[in-house]
Design an enzyme around this catalytic site. Structure first.
Site, mmCIF file in Angstrom:
data_model
loop_
_atom_site.group_PDB
_atom_site.id
_atom_site.type_symbol
_atom_site.label_atom_id
_atom_site.label_comp_id
_atom_site.label_asym_id
_atom_site.label_seq_id
_atom_site.Cartn_x
_atom_site.Cartn_y
_atom_site.Cartn_z
ATOM 1 C CG HIS A 48 17.738 -7.792 -15.027
ATOM 2 N ND1 HIS A 48 19.009 -8.032 -15.977
ATOM 3 C CD2 HIS A 48 17.754 -8.399 -13.916
ATOM 4 C CE1 HIS A 48 19.755 -8.882 -15.261
ATOM 5 N NE2 HIS A 48 18.959 -9.161 -14.147
ATOM 6 C CB SER A 49 16.010 -11.336 -14.871
ATOM 7 O OG SER A 49 15.792 -12.500 -14.740
#
Length: 213
Positions: A48-49
């Site tokens: 994520h990210s």
């Protein structure tokens, strides 16, 4: 399905270690650690990210070393490499840095914001992450051969618009899907968002398990 989370320097049991500020310092050792796992059975990558960027470059490092590749890659809350505009928050003084990070990204828990000692311990980790993110320079390589990529994000994420999720398709010759769920950059922090993500990862894990038979 077993979750094996990556713990970077500066966090939890590695709190006494200086956080990395360059992607190479993470990717090489991480690829070495993961190679025995991909050799032993089906593995899926989820990031994520910034975690998506680390996962992506680790995939490319595994390919360079000739290691077995994971069965799928789920990228969350991250625009495709080579798209978008990088910020320079990592160069700001501490007070301004914290304000801008919280204004643009959010995500710093209130308990940390209200405790000066906790915040002082958190700033180096955040600054290291943003230094990696904001100084990353994408180098063109052939797309990942046959690796399914599933790109997901929040419908209200101001940093990752649909076209930037869809652009991940260029990084693989395999199957590609993209989808969004209600929420902002941290859409997966809600119970509903978490269930949605787990369901999608579990579906890919079942497909990977069936492919072994």
């Amino acid at each position: 399905m077993e979750l094996l989370a990556v713990r970077l320097a500066g966090r939890d049991a590695r709190m006494r270690e200086a956080p990395a500020t360059k992607l190479d310092a993470i990717v090489g050792p991480l690829a070495q650690a993961i190679a025995p796992l991909t050799a032993a059975g089906p593995v899926l990558f989820f990031g994520h990210s910034l975690g998506s960027l680390i996962a992506f470059e680790t995939l490319r490092e595994l390919r360079r070393t000739g290691a077995n590749m994971p069965k799928a890659f789920v990228v969350s809350g991250r625009r495709a490499p080579g798209t978008g505009r990088a910020l320079t928050l990592h160069t700001l003084p501490d007070d301004q840095f914290v304000r801008e990070v919280q204004r643009i990204y959010g995500g710093i828990p209130a308990v940390i914001m209200q405790e000066p000692e906790l915040l002082a311990m958190t700033i180096p980790v955040l600054r290291g992450d943003l230094t990696i993110n904001e100084t990353y320079s994408f180098v063109e390589e052939p797309p990942l051969d046959g690796l399914p990529i599933h790109a997901i994000g929040g419908t209200d994420d101001p940093h990752v618009i649909p076209t930037e999720l869809q652009a991940w398709k260029a990084q693989t010759t395999g199957a590609f899907e993209w989808a969004q769920f209600d929420g902002d950059h941290f859409y997966l922090g809600t119970p509903a968002g978490r269930r949605w993500v787990i369901q999608r990862v579990a579906r890919l894990a079942r497909i990977a398990a069936l492919s072994r038979r």
